[in-house]
Enzyme design. Structure first.
Site, PDB file in Angstrom:
ATOM      1  N   GLU A   1      14.923 -25.137 -17.703  1.00  0.00           N
ATOM      2  CA  GLU A   1      14.447 -24.650 -19.001  1.00  0.00           C
ATOM      3  C   GLU A   1      14.647 -25.697 -20.093  1.00  0.00           C
ATOM      4  O   GLU A   1      13.790 -25.872 -20.969  1.00  0.00           O
ATOM      5  CB  GLU A   1      15.163 -23.348 -19.372  1.00  0.00           C
ATOM      6  CG  GLU A   1      14.871 -22.170 -18.466  1.00  0.00           C
ATOM      7  CD  GLU A   1      13.481 -21.580 -18.665  1.00  0.00           C
ATOM      8  OE1 GLU A   1      12.727 -22.082 -19.520  1.00  0.00           O
ATOM      9  OE2 GLU A   1      13.154 -20.617 -17.956  1.00  0.00           O
TER      10      GLU A   1
ATOM     11  N   ASP B   1       6.789 -21.180  -8.792  1.00  0.00           N
ATOM     12  CA  ASP B   1       5.528 -21.491  -9.446  1.00  0.00           C
ATOM     13  C   ASP B   1       5.299 -22.955  -9.837  1.00  0.00           C
ATOM     14  O   ASP B   1       4.393 -23.628  -9.354  1.00  0.00           O
ATOM     15  CB  ASP B   1       5.347 -20.594 -10.661  1.00  0.00           C
ATOM     16  CG  ASP B   1       6.571 -20.581 -11.577  1.00  0.00           C
ATOM     17  OD1 ASP B   1       7.685 -20.837 -11.099  1.00  0.00           O
ATOM     18  OD2 ASP B   1       6.418 -20.306 -12.778  1.00  0.00           O
TER      19      ASP B   1
ATOM     20  N   GLU C   1       4.332  -6.924 -16.633  1.00  0.00           N
ATOM     21  CA  GLU C   1       5.064  -8.059 -16.073  1.00  0.00           C
ATOM     22  C   GLU C   1       4.943  -8.109 -14.544  1.00  0.00           C
ATOM     23  O   GLU C   1       4.608  -9.144 -13.979  1.00  0.00           O
ATOM     24  CB  GLU C   1       6.531  -7.963 -16.499  1.00  0.00           C
ATOM     25  CG  GLU C   1       7.436  -9.062 -15.990  1.00  0.00           C
ATOM     26  CD  GLU C   1       7.281 -10.380 -16.728  1.00  0.00           C
ATOM     27  OE1 GLU C   1       8.058 -11.299 -16.429  1.00  0.00           O
ATOM     28  OE2 GLU C   1       6.385 -10.502 -17.586  1.00  0.00           O
TER      29      GLU C   1
ATOM     30  N   GLU D   1       0.663 -17.022 -19.281  1.00  0.00           N
ATOM     31  CA  GLU D   1       0.000 -17.504 -18.062  1.00  0.00           C
ATOM     32  C   GLU D   1      -1.447 -17.035 -17.922  1.00  0.00           C
ATOM     33  O   GLU D   1      -2.293 -17.768 -17.393  1.00  0.00           O
ATOM     34  CB  GLU D   1       0.815 -17.096 -16.831  1.00  0.00           C
ATOM     35  CG  GLU D   1       2.112 -17.853 -16.672  1.00  0.00           C
ATOM     36  CD  GLU D   1       3.247 -17.292 -17.521  1.00  0.00           C
ATOM     37  OE1 GLU D   1       4.307 -17.936 -17.597  1.00  0.00           O
ATOM     38  OE2 GLU D   1       3.073 -16.191 -18.091  1.00  0.00           O
TER      39      GLU D   1
END
Length: 592
Positions: free
Chosen positions: A183, A319, A433, A495
């Site tokens: 992150e 991902d 979600e 996304e």
């Protein structure tokens, strides 16, 4: 005399009230995290010791690299054209597009203004209470994450004035026990590098190098694999470190773009060396996993062993490792063919084993990313629908254009279609979600079967043989085609609009702009607060309750992609820029 005393009392009350209002007129000053609160330790306990600060350039590396892997040399190659060749738009379409772009810009401006006035130098603004919070090291994540968005949207004065505060951020210390290296890399290092590339402001590159020096110490292990959940204080004090035995694939495999670009800008290959060692492990073990071509969600970085686990997906926790394969090829101007090879093997396996066709009432030809478990050499797909997985539409479309694989562009379109559909059928106009869909028997033909769908809903909800399955569906608030909604939140994720933006830029089809506007309108109507935009607790209701959360990616990614889809296609052309997983654009090198 009583009258005089009464008036004196009233005068005192009025004066005190005026003084109170006067003190409220001062702008909010966020507390200095290094200053102890004197009221916090009235129980007699001593205040906590201030956290030590480390100069990472002076903290010795224990596990030294004998031979640094150098950056690729030579001229970059001319990459295949990615972006559609747009014709001149008519006046009406231009007017609509510009009005929509300006609405997005105003939303960003409101959020930025209130972040600056209420939570400045904190990681995030809480959009209901107006407080600041610090889940990302206390290093002003929203400030750094939004810098390049400021530049792209034309807020150049705000951009310039923020630099002096960016310079004050101390990456040598944090109150947190552990730092998420991934992150920090995508938000802080990626944000600083992108802002530097756009502005040419050397102070931002210097700050990016500070972040890079800090993160480099997370790689100081015997086998040079990183500690992804990292105790920086232990590292700063010179304690021994080893990489973890249960590490998420996305967290170990998604630092290549930022580390490579930092090496290119500084001329120091040590960061490129660090991530290339991970890339070589991915290459060496790609064909040895239980689903050859893909890597499992959980890997052992200590050994290192990227083959043992049996769960595979392109979605959450894996991902961006896949996303970065074609993007690294573009970032290096094609100078390292390994990324093309890794992408082609991984995407071929994913299309075969990790994509499924959802059954919908209109029999739409769509695809989605699932979760695949391999047991006894048998791969079984769990038909999840994760909002986060919507990025895969853009990934396949970009990879297909970059490497001239037409069926990948088609797969990207079908995945993005599913995400747009999930927005449309939701009561709030926003997809949840995490949910599940009904999986068709194959990806080529599929007819709607209402009974099969209702039976699957009952099975997932463990309802047994109820007399009225339609009532069960109503109670569960399921649109037709959804078999469960496992996480009903919307956390301002980017996304879906990311892939819609990429599909628009690749195809030039205005239907993608129309879909984007419907998405933006629904998000605005449901998430807007007086001071920002709030995450939602349950999008399966008509009026979703809000949560006091606004992650930094709202301004770094979501609003940036909405702005770009309504901007001139020449702004951040996909032939000139490649975006990291936090939507920070890096320039693609071109042959001379």
């Amino acid at each position: 005399m009583a009258i005089i005393r009464r008036y004196a009392f009233y005068t005192f009350i009025a004066a005190f009230f005026l003084y109170f209002l006067y003190t409220l007129s001062f702008p909010y000053q966020p507390p200095d995290p290094n200053q102890a609160n004197p009221n916090q330790h009235s129980n007699g306990n001593p205040p906590p010791k201030p956290h030590k600060s480390y100069d990472w350039t002076k903290v010795p590396i224990k596990n030294k690299i004998e031979s640094i892997i150098p950056l690729p040399s030579g001229e970059p190659t001319a990459l295949a054209r990615i972006q559609h060749k747009f014709e001149e738009e008519d006046a009406t379409a231009k007017n609509i597009r510009q009005r929509r772009r300006n609405e997005v810009r105003k939303t960003f401006q409101r959020c930025w203004k209130n972040y600056r006035s209420k939570a400045w130098m904190h990681d995030e603004l809480e959009p209901i209470s107006g407080n600041g919070k610090d889940p990302f090291g206390g290093w002003a994540a929203t400030l750094i994450d939004a810098m390049d968005t400021l530049w792209i949207m034309g807020f150049k004065e705000e951009f310039t004035s923020a630099i002096k505060d960016v310079e004050k951020i101390n990456f040598g210390t944090t109150p947190m026990q552990q730092i998420n290296v991934f992150e920090t890399n995508i938000r802080h290092l990626g944000g600083l590098l992108s802002a530097y590339e756009m502005s040419g402001e050397k102070r931002l590159l210097a700050k990016a190098k500070e972040v890079g020096e800090m993160l480099y110490h997370a790689f100081d292990t015997p086998n040079h694999m990183p500690v992804t959940r990292w105790d920086m204080h232990a590292a700063g004090e010179g304690k021994e470190q080893v990489a973890g035995e249960d590490v998420l694939l996305a967290e170990i495999g998604s630092m290549s773009m930022e580390f490579t670009r930092l090496s290119e800008h500084t001329g120091d290959s040590k960061w490129y060396d660090a991530i290339t060692r991970i890339t070589r492990e991915l290459e060496k073990q790609q064909d040895k996993t239980k689903l050859p071509g893909m890597w499992p969600i959980v890997v052992n970085a200590k050994k290192p062993d990227f083959t043992s686990d049996s769960g595979f997906t392109l979605a959450s926790m894996a991902d961006s490792t896949y996303e970065y394969l074609p993007k690294m090829y573009a970032l290096l101007g094609g100078r390292d063919p390994v990324y093309k090879k890794l992408y082609e093997k991984a995407s071929t396996a994913a299309i075969k084993h990790n994509l499924y066709r959802p059954m919908t009432p209109d029999n739409s030809d769509m695809l989605m990313v699932g979760f695949t478990r391999v047991e006894n050499s048998q791969a079984d797909i769990n038909p999840e629908l994760q909002h986060l997985a919507c990025y895969a539409g853009g990934m396949f479309a970009l990879g297909g254009k970059l490497f001239d694989i037409e069926n990948h562009v088609t797969a990207g379109r079908k995945i993005t279609d599913t995400c747009v559909w999930a927005y449309k059928v939701s009561p709030a106009g926003i997809m949840p979600e995490v949910s599940h869909l009904y999986k068709c028997a194959n990806t080529t033909t599929c007819e709607w079967d209402a009974k099969a769908w209702k039976d699957e809903v009952a099975a997932r909800a463990d309802l047994g043989k109820e007399k009225d399955p339609q009532q069960n569906i109503a109670n569960l608030r399921l649109p037709e085609g959804f078999t469960s909604i496992d996480d009903r939140r919307y956390i301002l994720r980017p996304e879906a609009i990311e892939s819609v933006f990429i599909m628009y830029r690749i195809t030039g089809e205005q239907s993608w702009q129309a879909a984007a506007w419907d998405m933006f309108t629904a998000i605005q109507q449901n998430t807007q607060t007086d001071i920002g935009n709030a995450a939602l607790q349950d999008v399966s209701t008509d009026n979703p309750p809000k949560m006091d959360s606004m992650e930094s990616f709202w301004m770094a990614e979501t609003l940036k992609y909405f702005y770009l889809i309504f901007s001139e296609p020449s702004l951040m052309s996909l032939d000139d820029y490649v975006f990291n997983t936090e939507a920070h654009p890096f320039k693609i090198p071109k042959p001379k």
